[in-house]
Design an enzyme around this catalytic site. Sequence first.
Site, PDB file in Angstrom:
ATOM      1  N   SER A   1     -24.781  20.384  -0.971  1.00 45.80           N
ATOM      2  CA  SER A   1     -23.572  20.095  -1.729  1.00 45.80           C
ATOM      3  C   SER A   1     -22.394  20.954  -1.264  1.00 45.80           C
ATOM      4  CB  SER A   1     -23.853  20.279  -3.219  1.00 45.80           C
ATOM      5  OG  SER A   1     -22.805  19.795  -4.012  1.00 45.80           O
TER       6      SER A   1
ATOM      7  N   ASP B   1     -16.575  17.218  -2.134  1.00 41.55           N
ATOM      8  CA  ASP B   1     -17.363  18.334  -1.616  1.00 41.55           C
ATOM      9  C   ASP B   1     -18.305  17.804  -0.538  1.00 41.55           C
ATOM     10  OD1 ASP B   1     -19.101  16.960  -3.267  1.00 41.55           O
ATOM     11  OD2 ASP B   1     -20.051  18.754  -4.086  1.00 41.55           O
TER      12      ASP B   1
ATOM     13  N   ASP C   1     -21.361  16.805  -0.207  1.00 43.79           N
ATOM     14  CA  ASP C   1     -22.168  15.588  -0.372  1.00 43.79           C
ATOM     15  C   ASP C   1     -21.473  14.558  -1.240  1.00 43.79           C
ATOM     16  OD1 ASP C   1     -22.493  16.875  -2.835  1.00 43.79           O
ATOM     17  OD2 ASP C   1     -24.562  16.227  -3.055  1.00 43.79           O
TER      18      ASP C   1
ATOM     19  N   ASP D   1     -20.490  14.411  -4.381  1.00 43.96           N
ATOM     20  CA  ASP D   1     -20.864  14.090  -5.760  1.00 43.96           C
ATOM     21  C   ASP D   1     -19.853  14.641  -6.758  1.00 43.96           C
ATOM     22  OD1 ASP D   1     -21.462  16.798  -5.723  1.00 43.96           O
ATOM     23  OD2 ASP D   1     -23.501  16.568  -6.507  1.00 43.96           O
TER      24      ASP D   1
END
Length: 448
Positions: free
Chosen positions: A104, A241, A243, A245
Site C-alpha cells: 500500500s 497511494d 495500491d 485503495d
Amino acid sequence: MARIFGTDGVRGLANGQLTAELALDLSVSAAHVLADLGEFSGHRPLAVVGRDTRISGQFLEAAVVSGLASAGVDVLLLGVLPTPGVAFLTGSLGADLGVMLSASHNPMPDNGIKFLARGGVKLDDAIEVAIEKRMGEPWQRPTGGAVGRVSVHPTAVDEYAAHLVSTIGHPLDGLTIVLDCAEGAAHAAGPQALRGAGAEVIAIHADPDGLNINDGCGSTHLEPLRAAVLQHGADAGFALDGDSDRCLAVDHEGNVVDGDQILAVLSLSLRDQGRLAKDTVVVTVMSNLGFVQAMKAHQVGVRQTKVGDRYVLEAMRVGGYTLGGEQSGHVIMSEYATTGDGILTALHVMQRMAATGKSLQALAGVVVRLPQVLVNVRDVDKARADEDAVLAAAVAEEEAALDDRGRVLLRPSGTEEMVRVMVEAPTLDEAEAVAGRLADVVKAQLSL
C-alpha cells in the site's frame, strides 16, 4: 508464535521478514484450508494474482504462483493492478481466491500479501488463523494433470477501468484534473478510467520503475499534486497511494481536501440520489467533529467505529450501509466495491462536481474542520489507560470545559507502548493547550 497476519494481510520488508519461502508456504496453506472448507468442491479451483509496481513483487508473485499451482490451483496473472481491481476481478471472473501483492502506502522496500475470498472480500480472521497453523505441514502433492495451470489475463486493466466508468451516470466532460498515481498500481488504470468517463486528465508520477513507488508522491505527499494543479489551472487534483485503495484531493486553489470532506461530498451526493442506505455514513472516531456537525446539519446520520478500515467494513456489512471510510482517504462505496477504491472515489467526487456545476472547494466547504492536535505519549503502560481514575477525571474536566465546542479522544496504540491524545477545539491554541495538559497527566499516571 507471533501472528503472521496483521490487520491488512501479511506485510514486512521484502526478502527480510517477507521471503519467497514464506510467500510459497502461505499460498500452499491457503489452498489447503480453502479446499478443506469445501470452497473448491465440484470444480477445478481458480485463483487470480495481482501486484503493485515494487520490484520485489516479481519474485513474490513467482513464489505465490508456484505455491498455488503446486497445490493444484489454476492461476490467472493479472499483472500490475490496484488492490480494488484484483478484488473486482476475483468476483467478475468467478475465482475462488484472489491474491494481491502490495504494501500500500509503505516505502518501496516493504511488500505484502493479501488474500481475498470468493467475491473479492477479505478472508475471515478465523481462516487466516487456520492458514497460519497449517503452514509447513506434510501433504500429498498432486502430479501430472492435477497440478495447476498458469496463464496471463491480458485484459485486466481494461475490464477494471470499464467497470469503474460504468458506475457513474453523468459524464465528466469539461473537467480538467490532475491525477497523482504514486508511481504505483493505478498508473495505467487510473488515467484510463477517468479519461473514459470524459475528463481531461493530467497524469503525474505515472512512470513506475519498480523503485519509485510512493517516493515523495501520492496521497502521503500532496505537495507535487498541489503544484501541478496550480501550474495547469486544473479544476481539482486527486492523489492515490501505491495500491490505489485510498484517495485524497486538492481543490483548484491547491487546498487539501481530506477524507472527511470527500465523505461529506459523497454522502450528500448519494443522499440526493436516494442511494445512501439509511441516510447514514460510517466513519471512525478519528473523523473531525466538524464533519459530524456538518452531517447532522444536513440530516445525514453518522455511525462511528474504532480506527481501522476493517471496523468500518464490518459496521457497513452488519448495518447494511453503503458508504464509509476514514480521514486518510480510504473510502468504501459498497454498491460498487468490496474495499476502498481511490479511482472510484475520484470518479464519484468528479461526478458530483459535474452534476452540480460546483467547484470541489464549494462542495468540500460543507465541512468546517476544527483544529485537531494529536500528541503521541510514548513509553507508558497503555493497558492502564482506560482504568486510571486520575486520568479519567482529567479527561472529564477538559471535556466539560470544551462542552460541545470540541472533543477529547485518548486511544492506546495498537502496536507500541504509547497512548495517543487527540483534541479538537475551536482554535489551535486551545487544542494544543488541552492536549499538552492531558499528555502530562498520561505521563505522570502511566509511566513505565
